[in-house]
Enzyme design. Structure first.
Site, PDB file in Angstrom:
ATOM      1  N   CYS A  66       4.954   4.603   4.566  1.00 14.32           N
ATOM      2  CA  CYS A  66       3.710   5.348   4.774  1.00 14.32           C
ATOM      3  C   CYS A  66       2.547   4.698   4.032  1.00 14.32           C
ATOM      4  O   CYS A  66       1.424   4.654   4.529  1.00 14.32           O
ATOM      5  CB  CYS A  66       3.869   6.786   4.305  1.00 14.32           C
ATOM      6  SG  CYS A  66       4.913   7.783   5.360  1.00 14.32           S
TER       7      CYS A  66
ATOM      8  N   CYS B 215       2.830  -8.734  -1.535  1.00 16.52           N
ATOM      9  CA  CYS B 215       2.434  -7.655  -0.614  1.00 16.52           C
ATOM     10  C   CYS B 215       2.051  -6.462  -1.484  1.00 16.52           C
ATOM     11  O   CYS B 215       1.578  -6.647  -2.595  1.00 16.52           O
ATOM     12  CB  CYS B 215       3.552  -7.327   0.376  1.00 16.52           C
ATOM     13  SG  CYS B 215       5.090  -6.768  -0.382  1.00 16.52           S
TER      14      CYS B 215
END
Length: 380
Positions: free
Chosen positions: A192, A336
């Site tokens: 999410c 990331c």
């Protein structure tokens, strides 16, 4: 075999009045709730609404398992916590809120992450589990622990505007491994925090999880067992897909799949020699021979923040189309958000001519950079 009397004190009678009026539920259903022990893995988006409604319904004992602290980015959907709770353990914040909702219940807290070492202990004595996790390795672990212990669990997942819901392992029914036999490659499915989610969606799905739990405990209605409901909130349409138990699958008897059970440090299979670099080490190296810094997040994440000196941003799924832009004569540090997608990118580079000794995964990703190097950097 209910030990609680079906008569109630005045405050219980008033508190549960709407339940007591329900046909097929009444005092017997309410007594079943008060005798039950339910665990919720995660007090985040799904867990928030599930926990609130389970507490309000009168579940006897609620066990909360979550090792996270409350952050401001949680508050868009994790409604069990408030602005005043930032920095607190989620289990503490959740307990305070639940006891305010219903002081007749008991709350048990474990401020730890469920893993292969503690899962059977943490779920011992539990009648039903709510899945409030946000990653696939945790779900395989939860599934196997519940199969070993014979506990039904309510699965839900959210992705942007879509939610999924089903009941696993209810009275021997199919479970997560029957529906999803093989884990996807690490980093292939964004969380999410990486893909975004409309705040109300986990509230809807968590409330549905509470509904399924209450139905099962009170023995009312038909559980969503061996049926997967998919809800698209953009146009409020839903569909139900049927699935069944794989009778050829070997039953789980021991938690022996540790490679799948590593949560946010999920390793890419076959790349056990992958090197990692801490943000502190990277920061120190920026004073001398600077490595090539590769960001494998999406463009909308780059807009929020980036590590200074980043040489290239290529989404991890597009690495193979951009090999010519990545040098082979320098050390490469790949990052990331949290360190999962970067592993997938390194695996792709290693299978296309890059040497593992020149590839480094930034441990903890840009979140670690924000925590340890630059606290002013936004965390999302």
């Amino acid at each position: 075999n209910l030990s609680l009397p079906l008569t109630m004190s005045d405050d219980r009678e008033a508190r549960y009045a709407r339940h007591l009026m329900l046909p097929e539920f009444g005092r017997k259903g309410q007594a079943a709730l008060e005798e039950s022990n339910v665990a919720c893995i995660g007090a985040g988006g799904l867990g928030s609404s599930a926990l609130l409604y389970l507490a309000a319904a009168g579940i006897g004992t609620i066990r909360i398992i979550d090792d996270d602290d409350v952050e401001i980015s949680n508050l868009q959907r994790q409604v069990i916590h408030g602005t005043k709770d930032m920095g607190r353990k989620k289990v503490d914040s959740a307990e305070e809120r639940l006891m305010d909702v219903n002081p007749l219940i008991k709350v048990e807290k474990f401020a730890e992450r469920l893993d292969g070492q503690n899962a059977l202990e943490f779920l011992h004595g539990i009648d039903l589990v709510i899945d409030g996790t946000d990653n696939i390795p945790a779900r395989y672990l939860l599934n196997d622990a519940c199969e070993i212990l014979g506990i039904p669990w309510i699965y839900a997942s959210v992705f942007r505007y879509e939610g999924q819901l089903t009941v696993f392992n209810h009275q021997g029914s199919a479970n997560y491994r029957d529906l999803f036999p093989n884990p996807p490659p690490a980093g292939s499915i964004p969380s999410c925090s990486e893909a975004g989610v409309l705040g109300a969606l986990p509230g809807i799905m968590g409330t549905m999880q509470a509904m399924e739990a209450i139905k099962i405990i009170a023995n009312v209605g038909q559980p969503l067992s061996e049926r997967l409901m998919i809800l698209d909130t953009r146009n409020m349409t839903s569909k139900i897909l049927s699935y069944s138990k794989d009778k050829t699958r070997q039953l789980v008897t021991i938690l022996d799949r540790q490679d799948e059970y590593i949560d946010s440090g999920c390793e890419v299979q076959g790349e056990s020699d992958m090197q990692s670099m801490t943000v502190i080490n990277l920061h120190e190296r920026m004073e001398g021979e600077v490595p090539f810094l590769l960001d494998v997040r999406r463009a909308n994440e780059e807009v929020i923040c980036s590590i200074p000196g980043t040489d290239l941003r290529v989404e991890h799924t597009q690495i193979l189309e951009n090999l010519d832009s990545i040098p082979k004569d320098r050390d490469i540090v790949v990052y990331c958000r949290s360190g999962i997608r970067s592993m997938s990118a390194i695996a792709a580079l290693a299978t296309n001519g890059w040497k593992l000794e020149q590839l480094w995964n930034l441990d903890g990703g840009i979140l670690a950079w924000s925590k340890e190097i630059d606290p002013s950097m936004p965390r999302y």
